[in-house]
Design a protein around this motif. Structure first.
Motif, PDB file in Angstrom:
ATOM      1  N   ILE A   8      10.481  -8.404   0.205  1.00  0.00           N
ATOM      2  CA  ILE A   8      10.925  -7.898  -1.097  1.00  0.00           C
ATOM      3  C   ILE A   8      11.125  -9.055  -2.075  1.00  0.00           C
ATOM      4  CG2 ILE A   8      12.715  -6.613  -2.315  1.00  0.00           C
ATOM      5  CD1 ILE A   8      13.146  -5.085   0.339  1.00  0.00           C
ATOM      6  N   ASP A  37       5.811  -6.580  -0.184  1.00  0.00           N
ATOM      7  CA  ASP A  37       5.838  -5.133   0.017  1.00  0.00           C
ATOM      8  C   ASP A  37       6.468  -4.368  -1.142  1.00  0.00           C
ATOM      9  OD1 ASP A  37       4.721  -5.112   2.712  1.00  0.00           O
ATOM     10  OD2 ASP A  37       6.588  -6.120   3.268  1.00  0.00           O
ATOM     11  N   LYS A  38       7.538  -4.948  -1.728  1.00  0.00           N
ATOM     12  CA  LYS A  38       8.251  -4.258  -2.807  1.00  0.00           C
ATOM     13  C   LYS A  38       8.784  -5.291  -3.791  1.00  0.00           C
ATOM     14  CE  LYS A  38       9.606  -0.414   0.105  1.00  0.00           C
ATOM     15  NZ  LYS A  38      10.625   0.549   0.456  1.00  0.00           N
ATOM     16  N   GLY A  53       5.176  -3.745 -11.491  1.00  0.00           N
ATOM     17  CA  GLY A  53       4.919  -2.913 -10.324  1.00  0.00           C
ATOM     18  C   GLY A  53       3.780  -1.933 -10.551  1.00  0.00           C
ATOM     19  N   ILE A  58       2.830  -1.826  -6.768  1.00  0.00           N
ATOM     20  CA  ILE A  58       3.887  -2.164  -5.819  1.00  0.00           C
ATOM     21  C   ILE A  58       5.156  -1.412  -6.222  1.00  0.00           C
ATOM     22  CG2 ILE A  58       5.267  -4.014  -4.794  1.00  0.00           C
ATOM     23  CD1 ILE A  58       3.069  -5.985  -5.636  1.00  0.00           C
ATOM     24  N   GLU A  59       5.788  -0.769  -5.264  1.00  0.00           N
ATOM     25  CA  GLU A  59       7.024  -0.027  -5.504  1.00  0.00           C
ATOM     26  C   GLU A  59       8.129  -0.963  -5.992  1.00  0.00           C
ATOM     27  OE1 GLU A  59      10.375   2.414  -2.915  1.00  0.00           O
ATOM     28  OE2 GLU A  59       8.403   2.074  -2.042  1.00  0.00           O
ATOM     29  N   VAL A  60       8.978  -0.446  -6.890  1.00  0.00           N
ATOM     30  CA  VAL A  60      10.082  -1.227  -7.448  1.00  0.00           C
ATOM     31  C   VAL A  60      11.413  -0.598  -7.045  1.00  0.00           C
ATOM     32  CG1 VAL A  60      11.162  -2.077  -9.572  1.00  0.00           C
ATOM     33  CG2 VAL A  60       8.665  -1.955  -9.403  1.00  0.00           C
ATOM     34  N   ILE A  61      12.340  -1.445  -6.628  1.00  0.00           N
ATOM     35  CA  ILE A  61      13.692  -1.028  -6.249  1.00  0.00           C
ATOM     36  C   ILE A  61      14.660  -1.519  -7.315  1.00  0.00           C
ATOM     37  CG2 ILE A  61      15.536  -1.306  -4.535  1.00  0.00           C
ATOM     38  CD1 ILE A  61      13.278  -2.043  -2.522  1.00  0.00           C
ATOM     39  N   ARG A 127       6.888  -0.774   8.516  1.00  0.00           N
ATOM     40  CA  ARG A 127       5.858  -0.884   7.490  1.00  0.00           C
ATOM     41  C   ARG A 127       4.810   0.153   7.714  1.00  0.00           C
ATOM     42  NH1 ARG A 127       4.298  -6.610   5.190  1.00  0.00           N
ATOM     43  NH2 ARG A 127       4.602  -7.695   7.091  1.00  0.00           N
TER      44      ARG A 127
END
Length: 127
Positions: A8, A37-38, A53, A58-61, A127
């Motif tokens: 991350i 990954d994120k 993202g 790519i996923e964003v948190i 994953r």
């Protein structure tokens, strides 16, 4: 299924930063550490990271701005401490997004234009 470390990338940046600034910092992380990954950002800084993202798929948190002050970082930037209450926003965000028992792979990196920082944390997960 084997547990693998999720990678991350957390970001911190100045108001003047562009998506290009963040992208360049991300590219440095990828060059040094491999695939990400994120992505992660503090809620108040989320729109620019979400744009990156979307561009990179790519996923964003999002993490709480209030939590930043509770994280011990490797870097101790006076400017970051005054502005956000943490030694490195990028490192704090990466650790918060990665969750309990997360580990930084190293201190933050700085974009070529010095407008953005990025840090990589490893989190346990499938994953």
């Amino acid at each position: 299924m084997k547990q693998l470390a999720l990678r991350i990338a957390g970001f911190g940046f100045r108001r003047e930063a562009t998506v290009g600034s963040l992208g360049q910092a991300l590219d440095q992380l990828v060059e040094h550490y491999g695939a990400i990954d994120k992505l992660a950002a503090a809620r108040s800084m989320l729109p620019l990271v979400e744009k990156l993202g979307q561009l990179r798929h790519i996923e964003v948190i999002a993490v709480s701005d209030a939590e930043l002050t509770k994280v011990t970082t490797l870097t101790h930037s006076t400017q970051s401490m005054q502005a956000r209450g943490t030694g490195s926003v990028a490192e704090a965000v990466a650790l918060l997004a990665a969750g309990h028992n997360a580990k930084l792979v190293g201190s933050r990196i700085i974009s070529a234009d010095r407008q953005a920082t990025a840090a990589l944390a490893l989190a346990e997960g499938n994953r």
